[in-house]
Design an enzyme around this catalytic site. Structure first.
Site, PDB file in Angstrom:
ATOM      1  N   ILE A   1       0.895  -1.155   0.000  1.00  0.00           N
ATOM      2  CA  ILE A   1       0.000   0.000   0.000  1.00  0.00           C
ATOM      3  C   ILE A   1       0.929   1.200   0.000  1.00  0.00           C
ATOM      4  O   ILE A   1       1.798   1.314   0.870  1.00  0.00           O
ATOM      5  CB  ILE A   1      -0.939   0.043   1.218  1.00  0.00           C
ATOM      6  CG1 ILE A   1      -1.884  -1.151   1.210  1.00  0.00           C
ATOM      7  CG2 ILE A   1      -1.729   1.362   1.232  1.00  0.00           C
ATOM      8  CD1 ILE A   1      -2.832  -1.212   2.394  1.00  0.00           C
ATOM      9  N   ALA A   2       0.780   2.067  -0.984  1.00  0.00           N
ATOM     10  CA  ALA A   2       1.671   3.219  -1.084  1.00  0.00           C
ATOM     11  C   ALA A   2       0.908   4.421  -1.612  1.00  0.00           C
ATOM     12  O   ALA A   2       0.051   4.287  -2.484  1.00  0.00           O
ATOM     13  CB  ALA A   2       2.854   2.906  -1.997  1.00  0.00           C
TER      14      ALA A   2
ATOM     15  N   GLU B   1       3.283  -8.109   5.939  1.00  0.00           N
ATOM     16  CA  GLU B   1       4.492  -7.800   6.686  1.00  0.00           C
ATOM     17  C   GLU B   1       4.728  -6.304   6.567  1.00  0.00           C
ATOM     18  O   GLU B   1       4.522  -5.731   5.507  1.00  0.00           O
ATOM     19  CB  GLU B   1       5.719  -8.536   6.133  1.00  0.00           C
ATOM     20  CG  GLU B   1       5.710 -10.038   6.326  1.00  0.00           C
ATOM     21  CD  GLU B   1       5.037 -10.775   5.178  1.00  0.00           C
ATOM     22  OE1 GLU B   1       4.794 -11.983   5.324  1.00  0.00           O
ATOM     23  OE2 GLU B   1       4.749 -10.150   4.132  1.00  0.00           O
TER      24      GLU B   1
ATOM     25  N   ASN C   1       8.223   1.151  10.763  1.00  0.00           N
ATOM     26  CA  ASN C   1       7.164   1.895  10.073  1.00  0.00           C
ATOM     27  C   ASN C   1       5.912   1.953  10.953  1.00  0.00           C
ATOM     28  O   ASN C   1       4.897   1.309  10.676  1.00  0.00           O
ATOM     29  CB  ASN C   1       6.872   1.271   8.710  1.00  0.00           C
ATOM     30  CG  ASN C   1       6.011   2.160   7.846  1.00  0.00           C
ATOM     31  OD1 ASN C   1       5.421   3.129   8.310  1.00  0.00           O
ATOM     32  ND2 ASN C   1       5.924   1.818   6.569  1.00  0.00           N
TER      33      ASN C   1
ATOM     34  N   TYR D   1      -2.891  -0.054   9.893  1.00  0.00           N
ATOM     35  CA  TYR D   1      -3.432  -1.408   9.912  1.00  0.00           C
ATOM     36  C   TYR D   1      -4.187  -1.681  11.221  1.00  0.00           C
ATOM     37  O   TYR D   1      -5.260  -2.294  11.203  1.00  0.00           O
ATOM     38  CB  TYR D   1      -2.321  -2.438   9.691  1.00  0.00           C
ATOM     39  CG  TYR D   1      -1.647  -2.288   8.348  1.00  0.00           C
ATOM     40  CD1 TYR D   1      -2.385  -2.285   7.169  1.00  0.00           C
ATOM     41  CD2 TYR D   1      -0.269  -2.133   8.243  1.00  0.00           C
ATOM     42  CE1 TYR D   1      -1.778  -2.143   5.941  1.00  0.00           C
ATOM     43  CE2 TYR D   1       0.347  -1.990   7.016  1.00  0.00           C
ATOM     44  CZ  TYR D   1      -0.411  -1.998   5.866  1.00  0.00           C
ATOM     45  OH  TYR D   1       0.198  -1.844   4.645  1.00  0.00           O
TER      46      TYR D   1
END
Length: 147
Positions: free
Chosen positions: A71-72, A105, A110, A117
């Site tokens: 996800i970016a 992962e 981060n 999440y």
């Protein structure tokens, strides 16, 4: 800010590659991204603003589990809710594929991604030691059951 979420197609590869190179120390190759988009066992979505890819998310579809690969969000569009919307939509889309659980992962350092999440009910379930090849950093394994 208004943007749309669409299923990723090969026409989005340039935008995904750009974001990939801006967000990850070891970006995926263009060929790898193209393969993921056409892979019948993968699901990739993009966030579009004025037809520009501003974020993307992908998952592998494995039996009844989704394994989130990436996800970016483009750095210019961070902290605007794009990542949250991508994750929410990815989870919704996975239901159409009979996915009931999701995993991923994430780098131990981060914490912003981990918090995203956790906001959606993912929990820490383990550690993969020295998972990241660029610096040997550990990965936190996160799971969400019953999406």
């Amino acid at each position: 800010m208004e943007f749309n979420i669409n299923i990723a197609t090969l026409s989005h590869v340039d935008g995904i590659c750009l974001i990939n190179s801006l967000c990850f120390p070891i970006p995926w190759s263009r060929a790898a991204i193209e393969n993921e988009i056409v892979n019948e066992n993968s699901l990739y979505i993009v966030a579009l603003k004025d037809n520009e890819v501003i974020g993307y998310a992908g998952t592998w579809l494995i039996l009844d589990e989704g394994h989130i690969t990436n996800i970016a969000v483009h750095p210019k569009f961070r902290s605007l809710g794009v990542g949250s919307y991508l994750l929410k939509e990815l989870m919704e889309q996975c239901k159409d594929y009979a996915i009931h659980h999701m995993t991923l992962e994430v780098r131990a350092s981060n914490t912003s991604a981990q918090n995203l999440y956790k906001k959606f009910g993912f929990t820490n379930e383990g550690i993969r030691k020295n998972y990241y090849s660029d610096n040997g950093e550990d990965a936190i394994i996160m799971w969400k059951y019953d999406i």
